[in-house]
Design a protein around this motif. Structure first.
Motif, PDB file in Angstrom:
ATOM      1  N   MET A  94       0.574  -1.057  -0.160  1.00  0.00           N
ATOM      2  CA  MET A  94      -0.212   0.520  -0.503  1.00  0.00           C
ATOM      3  C   MET A  94       1.220   1.030  -0.011  1.00  0.00           C
ATOM      4  SD  MET A  94      -3.313  -0.923   2.320  1.00  0.00           S
ATOM      5  CE  MET A  94      -1.746  -1.577   4.095  1.00  0.00           C
ATOM      6  N   ARG A  95       2.059   0.982   0.542  1.00  0.00           N
ATOM      7  CA  ARG A  95       2.848   2.559   0.703  1.00  0.00           C
ATOM      8  C   ARG A  95       3.296   2.420  -0.316  1.00  0.00           C
ATOM      9  NH1 ARG A  95       6.423   1.945   6.659  1.00  0.00           N
ATOM     10  NH2 ARG A  95       4.871   1.331   8.142  1.00  0.00           N
ATOM     11  N   ASP A  96       3.556   1.872  -1.089  1.00  0.00           N
ATOM     12  CA  ASP A  96       4.136   1.480  -2.664  1.00  0.00           C
ATOM     13  C   ASP A  96       3.130   2.053  -3.269  1.00  0.00           C
ATOM     14  OD1 ASP A  96       6.722   1.489  -4.342  1.00  0.00           O
ATOM     15  OD2 ASP A  96       6.314  -0.317  -4.864  1.00  0.00           O
ATOM     16  N   ASN A  97       1.878   2.543  -3.249  1.00  0.00           N
ATOM     17  CA  ASN A  97       1.097   2.417  -4.250  1.00  0.00           C
ATOM     18  C   ASN A  97       0.078   1.763  -5.403  1.00  0.00           C
ATOM     19  OD1 ASN A  97      -1.394   4.362  -4.620  1.00  0.00           O
ATOM     20  ND2 ASN A  97      -0.057   5.210  -6.552  1.00  0.00           N
ATOM     21  N   ASN A  98       0.807   0.718  -4.952  1.00  0.00           N
ATOM     22  CA  ASN A  98       0.667  -0.613  -6.241  1.00  0.00           C
ATOM     23  C   ASN A  98      -0.500  -1.371  -5.656  1.00  0.00           C
ATOM     24  OD1 ASN A  98       1.902  -2.996  -7.117  1.00  0.00           O
ATOM     25  ND2 ASN A  98       1.366  -4.192  -5.220  1.00  0.00           N
ATOM     26  N   THR A  99      -0.752  -1.355  -6.972  1.00  0.00           N
ATOM     27  CA  THR A  99      -2.390  -2.075  -7.047  1.00  0.00           C
ATOM     28  C   THR A  99      -2.834  -3.297  -7.218  1.00  0.00           C
ATOM     29  OG1 THR A  99      -3.458  -0.002  -8.058  1.00  0.00           O
ATOM     30  CG2 THR A  99      -4.181  -2.594  -8.928  1.00  0.00           C
ATOM     31  N   SER A 100      -3.185  -4.171  -6.406  1.00  0.00           N
ATOM     32  CA  SER A 100      -3.019  -5.648  -6.006  1.00  0.00           C
ATOM     33  C   SER A 100      -4.094  -6.070  -5.932  1.00  0.00           C
ATOM     34  CB  SER A 100      -1.826  -6.034  -5.325  1.00  0.00           C
ATOM     35  OG  SER A 100      -2.511  -5.717  -3.682  1.00  0.00           O
ATOM     36  N   ALA A 101      -4.323  -7.962  -5.927  1.00  0.00           N
ATOM     37  CA  ALA A 101      -5.152  -8.536  -5.728  1.00  0.00           C
ATOM     38  C   ALA A 101      -5.186  -9.451  -4.477  1.00  0.00           C
ATOM     39  CB  ALA A 101      -5.971  -9.193  -7.333  1.00  0.00           C
ATOM     40  N   PHE A 102      -4.597 -10.899  -5.198  1.00  0.00           N
ATOM     41  CA  PHE A 102      -5.363 -12.233  -4.108  1.00  0.00           C
ATOM     42  C   PHE A 102      -3.741 -12.533  -3.002  1.00  0.00           C
ATOM     43  CE2 PHE A 102      -2.785 -15.944  -2.716  1.00  0.00           C
ATOM     44  CZ  PHE A 102      -3.211 -16.231  -2.585  1.00  0.00           C
ATOM     45  N   SER A 103      -3.865 -12.051  -2.029  1.00  0.00           N
ATOM     46  CA  SER A 103      -3.117 -12.152  -1.059  1.00  0.00           C
ATOM     47  C   SER A 103      -3.770 -13.333   0.153  1.00  0.00           C
ATOM     48  CB  SER A 103      -2.389 -11.418  -0.203  1.00  0.00           C
ATOM     49  OG  SER A 103      -1.403 -10.883   0.761  1.00  0.00           O
ATOM     50  N   ALA A 115       0.902   4.058   6.130  1.00  0.00           N
ATOM     51  CA  ALA A 115       0.752   4.764   7.393  1.00  0.00           C
ATOM     52  C   ALA A 115       1.308   5.987   7.004  1.00  0.00           C
ATOM     53  CB  ALA A 115       2.136   4.165   8.019  1.00  0.00           C
ATOM     54  N   ASN A 116       1.623   6.444   5.569  1.00  0.00           N
ATOM     55  CA  ASN A 116       1.826   7.502   4.530  1.00  0.00           C
ATOM     56  C   ASN A 116       0.907   7.889   3.930  1.00  0.00           C
ATOM     57  OD1 ASN A 116       1.938   5.790   2.940  1.00  0.00           O
ATOM     58  ND2 ASN A 116       3.190   6.304   1.736  1.00  0.00           N
ATOM     59  N   ALA A 117      -0.735   7.723   4.403  1.00  0.00           N
ATOM     60  CA  ALA A 117      -1.589   8.196   3.190  1.00  0.00           C
ATOM     61  C   ALA A 117      -2.212   9.717   3.993  1.00  0.00           C
ATOM     62  CB  ALA A 117      -2.684   7.168   3.090  1.00  0.00           C
ATOM     63  N   ALA A 118      -2.012   9.649   4.844  1.00  0.00           N
ATOM     64  CA  ALA A 118      -2.292  11.336   5.705  1.00  0.00           C
ATOM     65  C   ALA A 118      -2.479  12.040   4.930  1.00  0.00           C
ATOM     66  CB  ALA A 118      -1.469  11.786   7.257  1.00  0.00           C
ATOM     67  N   PRO A 119      -2.006  12.557   3.802  1.00  0.00           N
ATOM     68  CA  PRO A 119      -2.232  13.615   2.882  1.00  0.00           C
ATOM     69  C   PRO A 119      -3.930  13.208   1.832  1.00  0.00           C
ATOM     70  CG  PRO A 119       0.159  13.462   2.444  1.00  0.00           C
ATOM     71  CD  PRO A 119      -0.494  12.302   3.534  1.00  0.00           C
ATOM     72  N   TYR A 120      -4.386  12.021   1.546  1.00  0.00           N
ATOM     73  CA  TYR A 120      -5.126  11.614   1.176  1.00  0.00           C
ATOM     74  C   TYR A 120      -6.532  11.504   1.931  1.00  0.00           C
ATOM     75  CZ  TYR A 120      -0.613  11.014  -1.504  1.00  0.00           C
ATOM     76  OH  TYR A 120       0.010  11.660  -2.162  1.00  0.00           O
ATOM     77  N   LEU A 121      -6.233  11.487   3.115  1.00  0.00           N
ATOM     78  CA  LEU A 121      -7.782  11.740   4.225  1.00  0.00           C
ATOM     79  C   LEU A 121      -8.161  12.715   3.708  1.00  0.00           C
ATOM     80  CD1 LEU A 121      -6.525  10.891   7.370  1.00  0.00           C
ATOM     81  CD2 LEU A 121      -7.070   9.115   5.262  1.00  0.00           C
ATOM     82  N   ASP A 122      -8.212  13.448   2.680  1.00  0.00           N
ATOM     83  CA  ASP A 122      -8.669  14.638   2.280  1.00  0.00           C
ATOM     84  C   ASP A 122      -9.326  14.305   0.725  1.00  0.00           C
ATOM     85  OD1 ASP A 122      -9.773  16.987   0.945  1.00  0.00           O
ATOM     86  OD2 ASP A 122      -7.916  18.348   0.921  1.00  0.00           O
ATOM     87  N   ARG A 123     -10.429  14.052   0.900  1.00  0.00           N
ATOM     88  CA  ARG A 123     -11.130  13.355  -0.007  1.00  0.00           C
ATOM     89  C   ARG A 123     -11.473  14.381  -1.486  1.00  0.00           C
ATOM     90  NH1 ARG A 123      -7.916   9.332  -0.381  1.00  0.00           N
ATOM     91  NH2 ARG A 123     -10.155   8.223  -2.209  1.00  0.00           N
ATOM     92  N   ALA A 124     -11.434  15.278  -0.959  1.00  0.00           N
ATOM     93  CA  ALA A 124     -11.515  16.659  -2.423  1.00  0.00           C
ATOM     94  C   ALA A 124     -10.604  16.498  -3.026  1.00  0.00           C
ATOM     95  CB  ALA A 124     -12.163  17.867  -1.723  1.00  0.00           C
ATOM     96  N   ARG A 125     -10.071  15.792  -3.098  1.00  0.00           N
ATOM     97  CA  ARG A 125      -8.735  16.390  -3.498  1.00  0.00           C
ATOM     98  C   ARG A 125      -8.959  15.478  -4.638  1.00  0.00           C
ATOM     99  NH1 ARG A 125      -2.502  15.921  -0.391  1.00  0.00           N
ATOM    100  NH2 ARG A 125      -2.522  15.773  -2.759  1.00  0.00           N
ATOM    101  N   ARG A 126      -8.108  16.296  -5.789  1.00  0.00           N
ATOM    102  CA  ARG A 126      -8.432  16.198  -7.499  1.00  0.00           C
ATOM    103  C   ARG A 126      -7.354  14.707  -8.381  1.00  0.00           C
ATOM    104  NH1 ARG A 126     -13.222  14.455  -8.915  1.00  0.00           N
ATOM    105  NH2 ARG A 126     -14.675  16.205  -7.438  1.00  0.00           N
ATOM    106  N   ASP A 127      -6.347  14.726  -7.031  1.00  0.00           N
ATOM    107  CA  ASP A 127      -5.173  13.707  -7.632  1.00  0.00           C
ATOM    108  C   ASP A 127      -5.135  13.141  -8.646  1.00  0.00           C
ATOM    109  OD1 ASP A 127      -5.204  14.417  -5.088  1.00  0.00           O
ATOM    110  OD2 ASP A 127      -2.672  14.128  -5.621  1.00  0.00           O
ATOM    111  N   PRO A 128      -4.313  12.696 -10.077  1.00  0.00           N
ATOM    112  CA  PRO A 128      -4.421  11.403 -10.975  1.00  0.00           C
ATOM    113  C   PRO A 128      -4.894  10.140 -10.390  1.00  0.00           C
ATOM    114  CG  PRO A 128      -3.213  13.521 -11.615  1.00  0.00           C
ATOM    115  CD  PRO A 128      -3.246  13.270  -9.978  1.00  0.00           C
ATOM    116  N   GLY A 129      -6.201   9.445 -10.281  1.00  0.00           N
ATOM    117  CA  GLY A 129      -5.626   8.303 -10.042  1.00  0.00           C
ATOM    118  C   GLY A 129      -6.559   8.170  -8.841  1.00  0.00           C
ATOM    119  N   LEU A 130      -7.096   9.120  -7.490  1.00  0.00           N
ATOM    120  CA  LEU A 130      -7.971   9.335  -6.450  1.00  0.00           C
ATOM    121  C   LEU A 130      -9.387   9.297  -7.047  1.00  0.00           C
ATOM    122  CD1 LEU A 130      -6.750  11.585  -4.132  1.00  0.00           C
ATOM    123  CD2 LEU A 130      -9.384  10.724  -4.325  1.00  0.00           C
TER     124      LEU A 130
END
Length: 236
Positions: free
Chosen positions: A140-149, A187-202
């Motif tokens: 998750m910290r690596d912003n990695n899209t994954s499926a099975f685990s 743990a490094n996702a604090a900036p993205y708790l703001d869901r009004a952001r419009r970052d690509p991929g959000l």
């Protein structure tokens, strides 16, 4: 009495010609007509994107690595490794891999084909076993899209849909998990708790990227009351 002298008509004609010559010299040549404006340049066009591709392969226990172990609810024979074209954060075409249940291959290919068509960016797409211990926090910290685990739902005693290969986490750093206490992952996702952001991929409710899943019957964790799991899509 002085007599007024009148020039001979021929002299008058010569004087007129001379006067015209002098006037022509003073006025100079007529300016050239203005040049026509240059033709308008055509608007720039975006470079053509390569066609979407998907390749479905069997996967072994060795290839799954630490994401699978004996006792998991599905075995390697029930899983498939799907290689998918996706748009990266740089706008270029990349190829990533997801491990999914064999019964979800068609839906996953269709969803990611639509994400590719609309230009939704995925930062990276690697099997969970690519990370030490298949540690979800590292992925998750690596912003990695994954499926099975092969993991359970903490504190529930139940397998996660990821352990069945029937869930996908999409851009998990910028689409974090938030529980009812406000604690979040990664743990490094604090900036993205703001869901009004419009970052690509959000992801936002009603986005074409969300609907690529939900219109096909997948549930989105962003629709849950608690926890809110903005990265998570599942089809049990």
């Amino acid at each position: 009495m002085r007599t007024r002298h009148h020039p001979h008509p021929a002299h008058r004609a010569c004087l007129a010609v001379a006067l015209l010559a002098v006037l022509a010299q003073c006025s100079g040549p007529a300016p050239p007509p203005p040049a026509p404006p240059p033709p308008a340049s055509p608007p720039p066009t975006a470079p053509a994107r390569a066609p979407f591709t998907a390749e479905v392969l069997p996967v072994t226990a060795a290839e799954l690595g630490p994401s699978w172990r004996p006792g998991c609810p599905v075995g390697p024979a029930e899983l498939r490794r799907v290689r998918l074209a996706h748009v990266g954060m740089d706008g270029a075409t990349h190829v990533g891999e997801l491990d999914v249940h064999q019964d979800r291959v068609r839906q996953v290919v269709d969803v990611f084909g639509q994400l590719y068509a609309i230009g939704y960016p995925v930062e990276r797409m690697r099997p969970a076993g690519s990370y030490p211990g298949a540690e979800d926090e590292l992925s998750m910290r690596d912003n990695n899209t994954s499926a099975f685990s092969c993991r359970d739902i903490p504190g529930s005693g139940r397998w996660s849909q990821h352990a069945l290969g029937r869930a996908v986490d999409v851009n998990p750093l910028i689409n974090p998990y938030v529980d009812d206490t406000g604690a979040f992952q990664p743990a490094n996702a604090a900036p993205y708790l703001d869901r009004a952001r419009r970052d690509p991929g959000l992801l936002h409710d009603g986005d074409p990227a969300v609907r690529a899943f939900t219109d096909r019957g997948w549930a989105w964790g962003g629709h849950w009351t608690t926890p809110l799991d903005y990265q998570h899509f599942e089809m049990p």
